[in-house]
Design a protein around this motif. Structure first.
Motif, PDB file in Angstrom:
ATOM      1  N   ASP A  70       0.805  -1.220   0.000  1.00  0.00           N
ATOM      2  CA  ASP A  70       0.000   0.000   0.000  1.00  0.00           C
ATOM      3  C   ASP A  70       0.836   1.266   0.000  1.00  0.00           C
ATOM      4  N   ASP A  71       2.154   1.114   0.005  1.00  0.00           N
ATOM      5  CA  ASP A  71       2.982   2.301   0.212  1.00  0.00           C
ATOM      6  C   ASP A  71       4.089   2.482  -0.833  1.00  0.00           C
ATOM      7  N   ARG A  72       4.053   1.724  -1.912  1.00  0.00           N
ATOM      8  CA  ARG A  72       5.104   1.831  -2.925  1.00  0.00           C
ATOM      9  C   ARG A  72       4.500   1.959  -4.317  1.00  0.00           C
ATOM     10  N   LEU A  73       5.262   2.534  -5.212  1.00  0.00           N
ATOM     11  CA  LEU A  73       4.867   2.574  -6.616  1.00  0.00           C
ATOM     12  C   LEU A  73       5.198   1.240  -7.254  1.00  0.00           C
TER      13      LEU A  73
ATOM     14  N   ALA B  65      -0.038   3.501  -7.973  1.00  0.00           N
ATOM     15  CA  ALA B  65       0.598   4.364  -6.981  1.00  0.00           C
ATOM     16  C   ALA B  65      -0.329   4.546  -5.788  1.00  0.00           C
ATOM     17  N   PRO B  66       0.218   4.667  -4.581  1.00  0.00           N
ATOM     18  CA  PRO B  66      -0.619   4.914  -3.410  1.00  0.00           C
ATOM     19  C   PRO B  66      -1.328   6.261  -3.513  1.00  0.00           C
TER      20      PRO B  66
ATOM     21  N   SER C 242       0.279  10.051  -2.984  1.00  0.00           N
ATOM     22  CA  SER C 242       1.732   9.964  -3.166  1.00  0.00           C
ATOM     23  C   SER C 242       2.280  11.020  -4.121  1.00  0.00           C
TER      24      SER C 242
ATOM     25  N   SER D 196       9.439  -1.984  -7.910  1.00  0.00           N
ATOM     26  CA  SER D 196       8.691  -1.117  -7.011  1.00  0.00           C
ATOM     27  C   SER D 196       9.661  -0.160  -6.330  1.00  0.00           C
TER      28      SER D 196
ATOM     29  N   GLU E 108       9.725   3.294  -3.247  1.00  0.00           N
ATOM     30  CA  GLU E 108       9.046   4.189  -2.323  1.00  0.00           C
ATOM     31  C   GLU E 108       8.820   5.544  -3.003  1.00  0.00           C
ATOM     32  N   PRO E 109       7.673   6.181  -2.819  1.00  0.00           N
ATOM     33  CA  PRO E 109       7.442   7.475  -3.474  1.00  0.00           C
ATOM     34  C   PRO E 109       8.505   8.516  -3.159  1.00  0.00           C
ATOM     35  N   ASP E 110       9.046   8.491  -1.945  1.00  0.00           N
ATOM     36  CA  ASP E 110      10.079   9.471  -1.584  1.00  0.00           C
ATOM     37  C   ASP E 110      11.388   9.240  -2.328  1.00  0.00           C
TER      38      ASP E 110
ATOM     39  N   LYS F 257       9.643  12.101 -10.769  1.00  0.00           N
ATOM     40  CA  LYS F 257       8.741  12.135 -11.919  1.00  0.00           C
ATOM     41  C   LYS F 257       9.367  12.943 -13.051  1.00  0.00           C
TER      42      LYS F 257
END
Length: 350
Positions: free
Chosen positions: A26-29, A73-74, A77, A130, A132-134, A138
């Motif tokens: 639920d927390d990664r792209l 994506a979550p 995010s 996959s 992490e968004p951080d 983009k």
């Protein structure tokens, strides 16, 4: 899914294998891999010179120069399906050291960091990955073919950041830069110099060819004479060294004009010796207030600056840096270094 894997420290172990698809949770792209840049680091890992598999694993998924398209994506995010993204390479150490705690994990002080595709974390050399968004950047749609250049551009964005921070210790208004080496790092360093409005010179041992054409198309002056001779004539305010060749490194250190900054980005092989006059080098550096700084890796600030630089660059010029595109199943060809190569890219799609 297919992934390019190696057994670290075992030469000749690189192979494409089927590996499980990642669970983004639920927390990664979740990202469809599009392309993977190949550099000297990948070749050295494949040759068994270094590299670390994830804890408990025998093999490491290779690759740190990524480009992909988001599948999912979550919420909240900042990313959405269809976005072009690049994954950041390094992660801060878990303790963390003071630098990592302040977000400067490219300057990690205790060596406990991890790196995708290099040290204890699987890389981006797979059909689906996959992140992490951080730790994702983009990119605009205009970089769909060349966004794989973002990671090496982040390295030179940091190098320029270091040069400017060092220069700011006093009055600093550089006009001329010499870049030694016309590989991807060198040419991208030259791009950022041109974008800063500087008189840019690029030096490489090869004569005419793709590297010379790329430098000249950028508006830089290309040289193939010796470093010492060229630097003596130019007296550059800044030298960015991108070869790692010991003799070139020393000549670069000695080659700036007074109050110059030399930034070393190339990693020299150990065990090679040259004869140098350290006394004269010390004398010149002290009397001319020269600075030599090493720079490696990058943090999100540098990736963001790199993304801006690529977005502002001529798309055709960026495309000219990618001199070979090789499908994943022919990875061995991509790991070969050829004289006219600038950047070799593996395509990851089926």
């Amino acid at each position: 899914m297919r992934a390019l894997t190696v057994v670290p420290l075992k030469s000749g172990s690189a192979e494409v294998r089927d590996v499980p698809e990642p669970d983004a949770g639920d927390d990664r792209l979740l990202v469809e891999g599009l392309a993977l840049g190949v550099c000297g680091t990948d070749r050295e890992i494949a040759a068994g010179e270094y590299g670390w598999a994830p804890p408990g694993a025998e093999r490491l998924v290779l690759g740190h120069e990524s480009l992909g398209r988001v599948r999912s994506a979550p919420g909240g995010s900042g990313f959405a399906a269809g976005d072009l993204v690049v994954g950041i390479v390094r992660r801060p150490d878990p303790r963390p050291c003071a630098a990592c705690a302040h977000g400067e994990f490219d300057m990690c002080r205790n060596g406990e960091y991890t790196e995708r595709g290099i040290k204890q974390l699987d890389g981006y050399g797979c059909e689906i990955w996959s992140v992490e968004p951080d730790f994702a950047i983009k990119l605009g749609a205009g970089l769909a073919e060349t966004g794989v250049l973002l990671e090496p551009t982040s390295v030179v964005a940091k190098a320029w950041d270091q040069v400017e921070r060092v220069g700011a210790r006093s009055y600093f208004a550089p006009e001329r830069v010499l870049v030694t080496g016309a590989g991807p790092i060198g040419l991208l360093a030259a791009l950022l110099g041109v974008q800063r409005g500087l008189d840019v010179h690029v030096l490489d041992r090869t004569g005419k060819g793709p590297k010379a054409r790329a430098a000249e198309a950028l508006g830089a002056t290309y040289h193939s004479a010796g470093v010492a001779e060229t630097a003596e004539r130019l007296r550059p305010d800044v030298i960015i060294e991108a070869t790692g060749a010991p003799s070139v490194v020393f000549d670069a250190i000695a080659g700036t004009g007074a109050y110059g900054v030399t930034c070393l980005t190339g990693v020299s092989p150990a065990g090679r010796t040259i004869s140098v006059d350290l006394g004269q080098a010390n004398r010149s550096m002290v009397l001319e207030n020269d600075v030599v700084v090493g720079s490696v890796n990058a943090n999100p600030r540098h990736y963001a600056a790199a993304a801006q630089a690529l977005a502002a660059a001529d798309p055709a010029w960026l495309a000219s840096l990618i001199t070979r595109r090789v499908p994943l199943e022919r990875f061995a060809e991509a790991l070969e270094s050829r004289p006219d190569d600038i950047k070799v890219v593996l395509t990851l799609g089926s």
